[in-house]
Motif scaffolding. Structure first.
Motif, mmCIF file in Angstrom:
data_model
loop_
_atom_site.group_PDB
_atom_site.id
_atom_site.type_symbol
_atom_site.label_atom_id
_atom_site.label_comp_id
_atom_site.label_asym_id
_atom_site.label_seq_id
_atom_site.Cartn_x
_atom_site.Cartn_y
_atom_site.Cartn_z
ATOM 1 N N LYS A 185 30.120 -2.348 -34.495
ATOM 2 C CA LYS A 185 29.711 -2.638 -35.875
ATOM 3 C C LYS A 185 28.220 -2.416 -36.030
ATOM 4 O O LYS A 185 27.453 -2.693 -35.099
ATOM 5 C CB LYS A 185 30.042 -4.099 -36.209
ATOM 6 N N SER A 186 27.806 -1.940 -37.196
ATOM 7 C CA SER A 186 26.371 -1.750 -37.365
ATOM 8 C C SER A 186 25.735 -3.105 -37.641
ATOM 9 O O SER A 186 26.329 -3.958 -38.297
ATOM 10 C CB SER A 186 26.085 -0.773 -38.486
ATOM 11 N N PRO A 187 24.520 -3.318 -37.110
ATOM 12 C CA PRO A 187 23.903 -4.653 -37.184
ATOM 13 C C PRO A 187 23.662 -5.138 -38.602
ATOM 14 O O PRO A 187 23.720 -6.330 -38.869
ATOM 15 C CB PRO A 187 22.588 -4.486 -36.427
ATOM 16 N N ASN A 188 23.341 -4.249 -39.554
ATOM 17 C CA ASN A 188 23.232 -4.694 -40.939
ATOM 18 C C ASN A 188 23.537 -3.539 -41.882
ATOM 19 O O ASN A 188 23.780 -2.412 -41.436
ATOM 20 C CB ASN A 188 21.858 -5.295 -41.222
ATOM 21 N N VAL A 189 23.539 -3.826 -43.171
ATOM 22 C CA VAL A 189 23.982 -2.836 -44.147
ATOM 23 C C VAL A 189 23.081 -1.615 -44.147
ATOM 24 O O VAL A 189 23.533 -0.475 -44.201
ATOM 25 C CB VAL A 189 24.034 -3.452 -45.559
ATOM 26 N N SER A 190 21.763 -1.837 -44.069
ATOM 27 C CA SER A 190 20.853 -0.698 -44.224
ATOM 28 C C SER A 190 20.761 0.155 -42.970
ATOM 29 O O SER A 190 20.284 1.284 -43.029
ATOM 30 C CB SER A 190 19.470 -1.196 -44.635
ATOM 31 N N PHE A 191 21.243 -0.364 -41.838
ATOM 32 C CA PHE A 191 21.150 0.374 -40.580
ATOM 33 C C PHE A 191 21.733 1.787 -40.707
ATOM 34 O O PHE A 191 21.096 2.773 -40.352
ATOM 35 C CB PHE A 191 21.902 -0.413 -39.498
ATOM 36 N N ASP A 192 22.944 1.875 -41.257
ATOM 37 C CA ASP A 192 23.623 3.164 -41.384
ATOM 38 C C ASP A 192 22.790 4.155 -42.174
ATOM 39 O O ASP A 192 22.730 5.337 -41.842
ATOM 40 C CB ASP A 192 24.957 2.980 -42.096
#
Lengths: 390, 326
Positions: B98-105
């Protein structure tokens, strides 16, 4: 009235509500299946992919059925008569009634295709009818006909596409009626369109709260969005100027009361946005966001302050900044807002739509430079498709 | 808000006391309004506009002194974004991360896009790779594949697949596939065929070695479309020679393999694709059969064939959908 079994529609709504509770962990799986058993829904509604497949296949079937009929009557000169498309439309409509009424299809792709085909054919028939009578079909007649057909089909099938067509036809009718029939209508038409769309918005949102219209929630939502967009478009400076030029045969003439319309163009999207936040209304909020982009485009069309590349870069940075700011601000939910995902399972995740969109917009075919002196054209690298995205 | 509804359900014995309590507890709190999708769209738009703007800016100012600052800016963005991602990323596993937070991607997307722009610029201005255009597209592709696996980012995997196609000299994104492709050339048909087979093998390997299994969809999605289209194109290209039979047999063999795989994985999407593509293949054979003679009766029969076969397929799809749901 509506063709679907109303009890099942009510049960469907109930199941949808409780499904959310199931995902939120409020009820157990056993309870949910017990409720499903007690309040059954016997519609045939397949998954999204099946719906698309069935839509395509139904279109193929109808295409060849019509081809066969055309082949049979090709010797007579029936093609020019408006009765022919009307007859074909009736065949499709009969099939629709049979599939929905007899076989309980509900948003299955088959009914979508048949509804779409019969709507188009009925409209063609009316078009040919007006055309045959006076050799010069007026837009007033045509839009009125389209409005009636789509209204009837909306009432019967509660279909979102038909309700959208219905709203658009209505506004088109108001527009043509006012500009063609009323004297000096071209000058006043923006105000009439504003009145009409604001009135429709008010009417539809009242309907939306009424229990009698509970089966038409989706249609009314679509209608509301179209009303909001029309309300904005009626006062948008660019649209008024372009349409005014078309109707008067002038070019680039300044719009009377220009300041009012400029204010409308710039301020209204923010009003939508603000109201959306205040009322927690997703429709207003999202329409507002979209229209802010439209306002920016309109403004840029008249005043070139910065070259396109600098503008894009600055807007990109500003948007990223805003998004970052909102996320920081809502780290803990405030005033009932959160940026976390809701519990609802999202169908789109199955298709991985987002990744496909990224591939489409961020990668482009290379154009090996023919000779070193030539600059690359718009968006041949990473940023791809700049001309079409902005 | 729906209190009476839940009370009724409780009275009917369909909801237990615990569940009713949980629901009334939740109804007491004010409902949260999620702006998740709005934020995601904003992030996506921001990255798209920013990279487009920078890409244009570099080329517009190529003859002035300013472009080096722009280049520096791009390099800084690229380095900064990658640094952020390396700092925040969760440890690598062969499963979904899972990506650590929304903006990471989106920051990762920004990093990759600015990297591609940077490499493209270096090649354009300084001819780093000389006239070796293969190398100039190979390196971004390898980097994209590495990033996609290392940070577990589906969007970048798709970019990498598109870059693989570009490296081979073709394109897979739907718009270009439909608009720009000229399927009348043998080289292009063979290139697409090889690309499609590589992608399908990639999808198979992903599952077989259990390495980032959730990437399978992307490989298979592009692979199936590209292979089927190139096989059918090959059939029509060699329509009048005997090799045509080979191409159509290839299409049916592929259909069989993909169908078996889709059934094992319960993927309705790929089943649907197989059915539609093999319908096109079978129908082109039938049309060929009927158009041997040249009379009106054959045309009428052909129409009836299409009506009957499409209705048959509708029933097939309906039945299958029931099976998949069960």
């Amino acid at each position: 009235m509506i063709i679907y079994n109303k009890t099942w529609l009510a049960n469907l709504r109930l199941q949808n509500t409780l499904e959310k509770d199931l995902y939120a962990g409020c009820i157990t799986k056993d309870e949910f299946s017990a409720i499903k058993e007690k309040y059954p829904v016997d519609f045939y509604t397949p998954t999204l992919f099946a719906r698309v497949g069935l839509f395509i296949l139904t279109c193929i079937v109808m295409l060849f059925v019509y081809g066969l009929i055309a082949l049979m009557v090709s010797s007579s000169n029936m093609f020019s008569s408006p009765g022919f498309p009307f007859f074909l439309g009736l065949i499709s409509y009969a099939g629709l009634e049979f599939m929905v009424g007899g076989n309980n299809h509900y948003r299955s792709g088959v009914d979508d295709a048949l509804l779409f085909i019969s709507g188009c054919l009925f409209f063609t028939a009316l078009f040919m009818l007006f055309d045959a009578n006076n050799n010069n079909p007026t837009y007033i007649d045509l839009t009125a006909a389209a409005f009636l057909i789509s209204l009837l089909l909306t009432i019967r099938f509660a279909d979102m596409l038909m309700s959208a067509a219905c709203c658009i036809a209505f506004f088109a009718w108001v527009f043509f009626f006012w500009t063609k029939v009323i004297p000096s209508g071209t000058a006043t038409v923006p105000f009439i369109m504003i009145l009409a769309s604001a009135g429709s918005y008010w009417l539809l949102s009242t309907f939306r709260g009424k229990i009698q219209f509970i089966n038409y929630q989706n249609c009314l939502t679509v209608g509301l969005i179209i009303c909001l967009v029309t309300l904005y478009a009626s006062g948008n400076y660019y649209i008024i100027q372009t349409l005014g030029d078309k109707l008067n045969g002038t070019s680039g003439k300044a719009v009377p009361f220009g300041t009012i319309f400029w204010a409308w163009t710039i301020i209204l999207p923010f009003v939508y946005f603000g109201l959306g936040i205040k009322r927690k209304d997703a429709i207003l909020l999202r329409t507002g966001l979209l229209l802010i982009a439209a306002a920016a485009l309109t403004f840029r069309n008249y005043y070139h302050i910065l070259p396109i590349d600098t503008t894009l870069t600055i807007i990109g940075v500003v948007i990223l900044g805003i998004a970052y700011g909102v996320m920081k601000y809502l780290e803990t939910p405030k005033y009932g807002f959160t940026y976390a995902e809701t519990d609802e399972a999202n169908l789109m995740d199955n298709l991985k739509v987002e990744s496909l969109i990224i591939a489409e917009t961020f990668s482009t075919a290379p154009t090996p430079p023919a000779d070193g002196g030539v600059k690359f054209g718009g968006g041949d690298f990473g940023g791809g498709g700049s001309s079409s995205t902005f | 808000m729906n209190e009476p509804l839940y009370k009724t359900l409780h009275a009917e014995g369909l909801i237990s006391d615990d569940s009713l309590n949980r629901i009334t507890e939740r109804e007491k709190q004010p409902p949260l309004f999620s702006v998740h999708w709005e934020i995601k769209t904003l992030l996506y738009l921001g990255v798209l506009l920013l990279t487009t703007g920078l890409g244009l800016l570099v080329y517009e100012n190529i003859d002035t002194i300013g472009h080096q600052f722009v280049l520096l800016f791009i390099a800084l963005i690229c380095a900064g974004s990658f640094a952020y991602c390396f700092k925040l990323k969760l440890p690598f596993t062969t499963e979904k991360v899972k990506s650590p937070n929304v903006s990471f991607d989106y920051i990762l997307l920004l990093a990759c896009t600015s990297f591609v722009i940077f490499v493209g610029y270096l090649q354009f201005e300084y001819k780093v790779f000389g006239t070796n255009y293969g190398l100039a597209t190979l390196i971004p592709m390898l980097v994209l594949f590495f990033v996609a696996y290392y940070f577990d980012h589906l969007g970048i995997l798709n970019m990498a697949i598109a870059n693989l196609a570009i490296w081979m000299g073709v394109s897979v994104t739907p718009k270009r596939l439909l608009l720009n492709s000229d399927f009348d050339s043998e080289t292009i048909i063979y290139t697409y065929l090889v690309l499609g087979i590589i992608l399908i093998l990639g999808a198979y390997a992903t599952q077989h070695f259990n390495f980032k299994k959730h990437f399978k969809f992307s490989y298979q999605h592009y692979g199936v479309h590209v292979t089927f289209i190139s096989l059918l194109a090959g059939y029509f290209h060699y329509y009048n020679s005997a090799i045509a039979a080979l191409w159509i047999l290839g299409a049916f063999a592929l259909a069989f393999l993909i169908y078996r795989d889709a059934r094992n994985n319960k993927s309705y999407y790929f089943t649907l694709l197989v059915i539609l593509y093999s319908y096109v293949a079978a129908s082109s054979l039938i049309v060929r059969l009927f158009t041997f003679g040249d009379n009106e009766g054959a045309v009428a029969l052909l129409f009836m064939y299409f009506i009957a076969s499409a209705i048959g397929l509708i029933f097939l799809l309906i039945n299958m959908n029931k099976k998949f749901k069960a």
